[in-house]
Design an enzyme around this catalytic site. Structure first.
Site, mmCIF file in Angstrom:
data_model
loop_
_atom_site.group_PDB
_atom_site.id
_atom_site.type_symbol
_atom_site.label_atom_id
_atom_site.label_comp_id
_atom_site.label_asym_id
_atom_site.label_seq_id
_atom_site.Cartn_x
_atom_site.Cartn_y
_atom_site.Cartn_z
ATOM 1 N N LYS A 68 0.822 -1.231 0.000
ATOM 2 C CA LYS A 68 0.000 0.000 0.000
ATOM 3 C C LYS A 68 0.848 1.270 0.000
ATOM 4 O O LYS A 68 0.502 2.250 -0.663
ATOM 5 C CB LYS A 68 -0.948 0.000 1.202
ATOM 6 C CG LYS A 68 -2.045 -1.049 1.095
ATOM 7 C CD LYS A 68 -3.015 -0.953 2.247
ATOM 8 C CE LYS A 68 -3.983 -2.120 2.232
ATOM 9 N NZ LYS A 68 -4.969 -2.068 3.312
ATOM 10 N N ASP A 102 -9.790 2.564 2.593
ATOM 11 C CA ASP A 102 -9.776 1.952 3.934
ATOM 12 C C ASP A 102 -10.295 2.943 4.973
ATOM 13 O O ASP A 102 -10.993 2.557 5.926
ATOM 14 C CB ASP A 102 -8.342 1.550 4.322
ATOM 15 C CG ASP A 102 -7.873 0.302 3.586
ATOM 16 O OD1 ASP A 102 -8.734 -0.531 3.220
ATOM 17 O OD2 ASP A 102 -6.657 0.155 3.380
HETATM 18 P P1 NAP Z 1 0.972 -4.735 9.277
HETATM 19 O O1 NAP Z 1 1.221 -3.412 8.633
HETATM 20 O O2 NAP Z 1 1.854 -5.896 8.999
HETATM 21 O O3 NAP Z 1 0.984 -4.464 10.892
HETATM 22 C C1 NAP Z 1 0.846 -5.538 11.817
HETATM 23 C C2 NAP Z 1 0.474 -4.993 13.195
HETATM 24 O O4 NAP Z 1 0.252 -6.098 14.072
HETATM 25 C C3 NAP Z 1 1.582 -4.158 13.835
HETATM 26 O O5 NAP Z 1 1.003 -3.184 14.673
HETATM 27 C C4 NAP Z 1 2.331 -5.216 14.674
HETATM 28 O O6 NAP Z 1 3.032 -4.685 15.767
HETATM 29 C C5 NAP Z 1 1.150 -6.016 15.189
HETATM 30 N N1 NAP Z 1 1.511 -7.370 15.614
HETATM 31 C C6 NAP Z 1 1.927 -8.386 14.828
HETATM 32 N N2 NAP Z 1 2.138 -9.496 15.585
HETATM 33 C C7 NAP Z 1 1.842 -9.154 16.871
HETATM 34 C C8 NAP Z 1 1.839 -9.868 18.107
HETATM 35 N N3 NAP Z 1 2.189 -11.165 18.193
HETATM 36 N N4 NAP Z 1 1.457 -9.223 19.232
HETATM 37 C C9 NAP Z 1 1.074 -7.914 19.158
HETATM 38 N N5 NAP Z 1 1.054 -7.180 18.024
HETATM 39 C C10 NAP Z 1 1.429 -7.800 16.892
HETATM 40 O O7 NAP Z 1 -0.502 -5.258 8.967
HETATM 41 P P2 NAP Z 1 -1.827 -4.385 8.709
HETATM 42 O O8 NAP Z 1 -2.022 -4.162 7.262
HETATM 43 O O9 NAP Z 1 -1.783 -3.199 9.616
HETATM 44 O O10 NAP Z 1 -2.975 -5.413 9.169
HETATM 45 C C11 NAP Z 1 -3.226 -5.678 10.547
HETATM 46 C C12 NAP Z 1 -4.419 -6.639 10.665
HETATM 47 O O11 NAP Z 1 -5.613 -6.029 10.163
HETATM 48 C C13 NAP Z 1 -4.242 -7.935 9.890
HETATM 49 O O12 NAP Z 1 -4.780 -8.991 10.676
HETATM 50 C C14 NAP Z 1 -5.065 -7.718 8.633
HETATM 51 O O13 NAP Z 1 -5.542 -8.934 8.088
HETATM 52 C C15 NAP Z 1 -6.220 -6.891 9.196
HETATM 53 N N6 NAP Z 1 -6.883 -6.051 8.167
HETATM 54 C C16 NAP Z 1 -8.198 -6.260 7.913
HETATM 55 C C17 NAP Z 1 -8.862 -5.472 6.984
HETATM 56 C C18 NAP Z 1 -10.310 -5.702 6.714
HETATM 57 O O14 NAP Z 1 -10.801 -5.337 5.647
HETATM 58 N N7 NAP Z 1 -11.041 -6.277 7.646
HETATM 59 C C19 NAP Z 1 -8.181 -4.462 6.284
HETATM 60 C C20 NAP Z 1 -6.820 -4.262 6.578
HETATM 61 C C21 NAP Z 1 -6.176 -5.074 7.525
HETATM 62 P P3 NAP Z 1 4.604 -4.290 15.627
HETATM 63 O O15 NAP Z 1 4.627 -2.910 15.037
HETATM 64 O O16 NAP Z 1 5.109 -4.348 17.020
HETATM 65 O O17 NAP Z 1 5.233 -5.323 14.721
#
Ligand code: NAP
Length: 291
Positions: free
Chosen positions: A72, A108
């Site tokens: 993105k 989003d």
């Molecule tokens: P991302 O950029 O990879 O960020 C991941 C986030 O999760 C970071 O804040 C990371 O913290 C945290 N994290 C990962 N493992 C962790 C753990 N074991 N304990 C605590 N925190 C942890 O991913 P993203 O795009 O933001 O997506 C995040 C989530 O939202 C995903 O599950 C994705 O599938 C979901 N999502 C859903 C939609 C929807 O349409 N429903 C849309 C977008 C995203 P750190 O910074 O410490 O690594």
């Protein structure tokens, strides 16, 4: 569904991975519901190949693309024109291709607000807690601040990432009080009790509960225990559709909003950008199993 022929218009998704995406089923159901000769296909694209893939889509005459993890931010740099909101968030999840030019949008942010408001939340004047500071958490925090939240607390495992997200939020909405919190049980308990809106945007599975190690261990339980009636809770994670957090929200008398609602709301806005037609939201809901 209209047969694929020489007039079929193609849109799609670029990301890595994409195999489990619900977007093809959702958008193809929308095209079918409106009798449109359009198709949506998912493409797994390496980071190094993203610019050439986007130019290739334009060369092939595709009408547009969705962009997902991890592309993105790179897509925001690769497009020819950025919509003002996509520029503020620094991330593009929707590209419209017109006259060979790539136009970048972010659905989003408005999609998240559509999902929250649709569930009865009033972001203006609210206190909000966003868990996670990756792409999704940052977009959620900016969305809430721009919608007039009085205070946004961003809690993340890596504090520096939460601080970077807080700076982006402050730039987008100077009047919003932005705080950073640690992802520890104590900090989460305190923050959730004070919150009208809670958005879970980490990729940690709350089903696994207790999988984190100190000092984070127990933050999921603290989150669930701190929920109160009236709080609106959106879990971006949508596998399973009713996550442990959403079950805890319902048990506490809070309003639970599925990540499927966000998927459909952002998808509906992408559909409208590409086609210029109102999205058939009911068909899209059915296709992803959001009831
Ligand atoms: P991302 O950029 O990879 O960020 C991941 C986030 O999760 C970071 O804040 C990371 O913290 C945290 N994290 C990962 N493992 C962790 C753990 N074991 N304990 C605590 N925190 C942890 O991913 P993203 O795009 O933001 O997506 C995040 C989530 O939202 C995903 O599950 C994705 O599938 C979901 N999502 C859903 C939609 C929807 O349409 N429903 C849309 C977008 C995203 P750190 O910074 O410490 O690594």
């Amino acid at each position: 569904m209209a047969a694929i022929d020489g007039l079929t218009t193609l849109v799609g998704l670029v990301g890595d991975p994409v195999a489990h995406s619900l977007s093809p089923a959702m958008h193809n159901a929308a095209f079918e519901a409106l009798g449109m000769n359009w198709r949506y296909v998912a493409f797994r694209v390496d980071a190094a190949a993203l610019p050439v893939a986007l130019r290739g889509a334009a060369a092939l005459g595709m009408a547009g693309l969705n962009v997902t993890v991890p592309h993105k931010e790179a897509a925001a740099r690769a497009v020819d024109v950025l919509d003002p909101l996509a520029r503020r968030v620094g991330a593009v999840n929707t590209i419209r291709i017109r006259g060979g030019r790539l136009e970048g949008f972010n659905t989003d942010v408005p999609g998240l607000l559509d999902a929250l408001v649709g569930a009865g939340a009033s972001p203006a004047g609210s206190t909000a807690l966003v868990l996670g500071a990756g792409g999704a958490g940052r977009a959620a925090a900016v969305a809430l601040a721009e919608a007039g939240a009085r205070q946004v607390v961003i809690a993340n495992r890596t504090r520096s990432r939460a601080e970077a997200a807080a700076r982006a939020v402050q730039q987008a909405a100077a009047g919003c009080l932005v705080e950073v919190a640690d992802l520890t049980p104590e900090a989460i308990r305190r923050a959730v009790r004070a919150s009208d809106v809670v958005v879970h945007a980490t990729s940690a599975s709350l089903e696994a509960g207790g999988s984190s190690s100190p000092p984070q261990a127990g933050w999921q339980e603290a989150l669930a225990e701190g929920l109160r009636p009236g709080t609106v809770v959106l879990d971006m994670v949508y596998r399973p559709a009713r996550t442990a957090l959403l079950r805890a929200a319902e048990a506490a008398g809070a309003r639970a909003v599925s990540g499927l609602a966000l998927l459909v709301c952002q998808g509906a806005r992408s559909f409208e950008i590409w086609t210029g037609r109102p999205a058939p939201v009911d068909a899209m809901r059915r296709a992803v199993g959001w009831d």
